[in-house]
Design a protein around this motif. Structure first.
Motif, PDB file in Angstrom:
ATOM      1  N   VAL A  35     -38.142  -6.599   3.160  1.00  0.00           N
ATOM      2  CA  VAL A  35     -39.071  -7.596   2.478  1.00  0.00           C
ATOM      3  C   VAL A  35     -40.237  -7.004   1.694  1.00  0.00           C
ATOM      4  CG1 VAL A  35     -40.765  -9.212   3.346  1.00  0.00           C
ATOM      5  CG2 VAL A  35     -38.862  -8.842   4.661  1.00  0.00           C
ATOM      6  N   GLU A  36     -40.359  -5.881   1.893  1.00  0.00           N
ATOM      7  CA  GLU A  36     -41.443  -5.179   0.964  1.00  0.00           C
ATOM      8  C   GLU A  36     -40.889  -4.844  -0.415  1.00  0.00           C
ATOM      9  OE1 GLU A  36     -41.984  -3.584   5.253  1.00  0.00           O
ATOM     10  OE2 GLU A  36     -40.318  -4.140   3.954  1.00  0.00           O
ATOM     11  N   LEU A  37     -39.669  -4.942  -0.705  1.00  0.00           N
ATOM     12  CA  LEU A  37     -38.977  -4.834  -2.077  1.00  0.00           C
ATOM     13  C   LEU A  37     -38.479  -6.022  -2.538  1.00  0.00           C
ATOM     14  CD1 LEU A  37     -37.290  -1.538  -1.688  1.00  0.00           C
ATOM     15  CD2 LEU A  37     -39.467  -1.803  -2.673  1.00  0.00           C
ATOM     16  N   GLY A  38     -38.980  -7.437  -1.806  1.00  0.00           N
ATOM     17  CA  GLY A  38     -38.669  -8.708  -2.428  1.00  0.00           C
ATOM     18  C   GLY A  38     -37.372  -9.212  -1.656  1.00  0.00           C
ATOM     19  N   GLY A  39     -36.831  -8.312  -0.863  1.00  0.00           N
ATOM     20  CA  GLY A  39     -35.432  -8.655  -0.169  1.00  0.00           C
ATOM     21  C   GLY A  39     -35.809  -9.621   1.009  1.00  0.00           C
ATOM     22  N   ASN A  40     -34.598 -10.117   1.820  1.00  0.00           N
ATOM     23  CA  ASN A  40     -34.694 -10.915   2.972  1.00  0.00           C
ATOM     24  C   ASN A  40     -34.965 -10.019   4.128  1.00  0.00           C
ATOM     25  OD1 ASN A  40     -32.189 -10.096   3.550  1.00  0.00           O
ATOM     26  ND2 ASN A  40     -31.210 -11.958   3.019  1.00  0.00           N
ATOM     27  N   GLY A  41     -34.603  -8.523   4.239  1.00  0.00           N
ATOM     28  CA  GLY A  41     -34.721  -7.772   5.295  1.00  0.00           C
ATOM     29  C   GLY A  41     -33.819  -8.194   6.522  1.00  0.00           C
ATOM     30  N   GLU A  42     -32.631  -8.882   6.228  1.00  0.00           N
ATOM     31  CA  GLU A  42     -31.724  -9.111   7.193  1.00  0.00           C
ATOM     32  C   GLU A  42     -30.624  -8.027   7.549  1.00  0.00           C
ATOM     33  OE1 GLU A  42     -30.695 -13.252   6.735  1.00  0.00           O
ATOM     34  OE2 GLU A  42     -32.515 -14.039   6.735  1.00  0.00           O
ATOM     35  N   GLY A  43     -30.774  -7.118   6.939  1.00  0.00           N
ATOM     36  CA  GLY A  43     -29.541  -5.911   7.230  1.00  0.00           C
ATOM     37  C   GLY A  43     -30.365  -4.865   7.138  1.00  0.00           C
ATOM     38  N   THR A  44     -29.559  -3.590   7.049  1.00  0.00           N
ATOM     39  CA  THR A  44     -30.056  -2.314   6.769  1.00  0.00           C
ATOM     40  C   THR A  44     -30.417  -1.944   5.521  1.00  0.00           C
ATOM     41  OG1 THR A  44     -30.297   0.041   7.568  1.00  0.00           O
ATOM     42  CG2 THR A  44     -28.163  -1.137   7.161  1.00  0.00           C
ATOM     43  N   ASN A  45     -31.003  -0.873   5.085  1.00  0.00           N
ATOM     44  CA  ASN A  45     -31.129  -0.450   3.649  1.00  0.00           C
ATOM     45  C   ASN A  45     -30.749   1.042   3.492  1.00  0.00           C
ATOM     46  OD1 ASN A  45     -33.820   1.034   3.713  1.00  0.00           O
ATOM     47  ND2 ASN A  45     -34.378  -1.148   4.547  1.00  0.00           N
ATOM     48  N   PRO A  46     -30.311   1.365   2.324  1.00  0.00           N
ATOM     49  CA  PRO A  46     -30.035   2.804   2.074  1.00  0.00           C
ATOM     50  C   PRO A  46     -31.205   3.706   2.752  1.00  0.00           C
ATOM     51  CG  PRO A  46     -29.412   1.454   0.197  1.00  0.00           C
ATOM     52  CD  PRO A  46     -30.310   0.776   1.040  1.00  0.00           C
ATOM     53  N   GLU A  47     -32.334   3.431   2.521  1.00  0.00           N
ATOM     54  CA  GLU A  47     -33.317   4.405   3.044  1.00  0.00           C
ATOM     55  C   GLU A  47     -33.316   4.610   4.450  1.00  0.00           C
ATOM     56  OE1 GLU A  47     -33.673   3.523  -0.918  1.00  0.00           O
ATOM     57  OE2 GLU A  47     -34.062   1.945   0.656  1.00  0.00           O
ATOM     58  N   GLN A  48     -33.154   3.460   5.274  1.00  0.00           N
ATOM     59  CA  GLN A  48     -32.933   3.725   6.641  1.00  0.00           C
ATOM     60  C   GLN A  48     -31.669   4.613   7.175  1.00  0.00           C
ATOM     61  OE1 GLN A  48     -32.807  -0.764   7.331  1.00  0.00           O
ATOM     62  NE2 GLN A  48     -34.615  -0.656   8.415  1.00  0.00           N
ATOM     63  N   LEU A  49     -30.525   4.159   6.298  1.00  0.00           N
ATOM     64  CA  LEU A  49     -29.378   5.124   6.369  1.00  0.00           C
ATOM     65  C   LEU A  49     -29.770   6.547   6.092  1.00  0.00           C
ATOM     66  CD1 LEU A  49     -26.797   2.492   5.023  1.00  0.00           C
ATOM     67  CD2 LEU A  49     -27.142   3.228   7.618  1.00  0.00           C
ATOM     68  N   PHE A  50     -30.441   6.869   5.152  1.00  0.00           N
ATOM     69  CA  PHE A  50     -30.833   7.983   4.913  1.00  0.00           C
ATOM     70  C   PHE A  50     -31.470   8.879   5.988  1.00  0.00           C
ATOM     71  CE2 PHE A  50     -32.961  11.280   2.099  1.00  0.00           C
ATOM     72  CZ  PHE A  50     -32.145  12.118   1.758  1.00  0.00           C
ATOM     73  N   ALA A  51     -32.608   8.183   6.167  1.00  0.00           N
ATOM     74  CA  ALA A  51     -33.690   8.411   7.364  1.00  0.00           C
ATOM     75  C   ALA A  51     -32.745   8.860   8.645  1.00  0.00           C
ATOM     76  CB  ALA A  51     -34.669   7.514   7.573  1.00  0.00           C
ATOM     77  N   ALA A  52     -31.966   8.003   8.990  1.00  0.00           N
ATOM     78  CA  ALA A  52     -31.029   8.136  10.372  1.00  0.00           C
ATOM     79  C   ALA A  52     -30.417   9.676  10.113  1.00  0.00           C
ATOM     80  CB  ALA A  52     -30.211   7.022  10.599  1.00  0.00           C
ATOM     81  N   GLY A  53     -29.623   9.648   8.997  1.00  0.00           N
ATOM     82  CA  GLY A  53     -28.667  10.740   8.641  1.00  0.00           C
ATOM     83  C   GLY A  53     -29.791  12.267   8.696  1.00  0.00           C
ATOM     84  N   TYR A  54     -30.656  12.036   8.087  1.00  0.00           N
ATOM     85  CA  TYR A  54     -31.519  13.142   7.918  1.00  0.00           C
ATOM     86  C   TYR A  54     -32.188  13.633   9.231  1.00  0.00           C
ATOM     87  CZ  TYR A  54     -34.411  16.546   4.867  1.00  0.00           C
ATOM     88  OH  TYR A  54     -34.934  17.581   4.369  1.00  0.00           O
TER      89      TYR A  54
END
Length: 142
Positions: A35-54
């Protein structure tokens, strides 16, 4: 580099508003801009995936380093926060904050373990010199 393993994922659809699936089918996610980047926030995003992996990778490196030094890292955790922002050159960049909790070792040992893990972790090695990675020990034994 001697390759020990290769992960594979396919991203389709509209990029940040698409889907991604690993070749073995164990991970399949709907992607959506936050939502903070203008999206609907109804899915995960690449930054969340990167955070989980890292976070997972760093925690694993921390456990390897601790085992070598015979340090007790039971009940430890790593919280990874990934910042996304404009880089001032017309593009975008990332920043990472790793918050490490090591409740069973003293502060000096905790800091030494975190710094050693940062040298071992593949994510740390891949990002070193490319993005800012901040390491913080948020909990250690008194």
């Amino acid at each position: 580099m001697k390759v020990l393993y290769t992960a594979e994922a396919l991203a389709t659809g509209e990029g940040r508003d698409g889907q991604a699936r690993t070749s073995d089918g164990k991970l399949e996610v709907k992607l959506a801009s936050p939502v903070e980047l203008g999206g609907n926030g109804e899915g995960t995003n690449p930054e969340q995936l990167f955070a989980a992996g890292y976070g997972a990778c760093f925690h694993s490196a921390l456990r390897v380093v601790a085992r070598r030094q015979k340090a007790d890292v039971s009940d430890s955790s790593v919280r990874a926060k990934v910042d996304f922002g404009a880089n001032g050159q017309g593009g975008y960049g990332l920043g990472v904050h790793l918050e490490v909790s090591l409740p069973k070792v003293d502060a000096a040992t905790a800091q030494a373990l975190v710094e050693a893990a940062h040298q071992v972790c593949p994510y740390s090695n891949a990002t070193r010199g490319n993005i800012e990675v901040e390491l913080t020990v948020v909990e250690a034994a008194a």
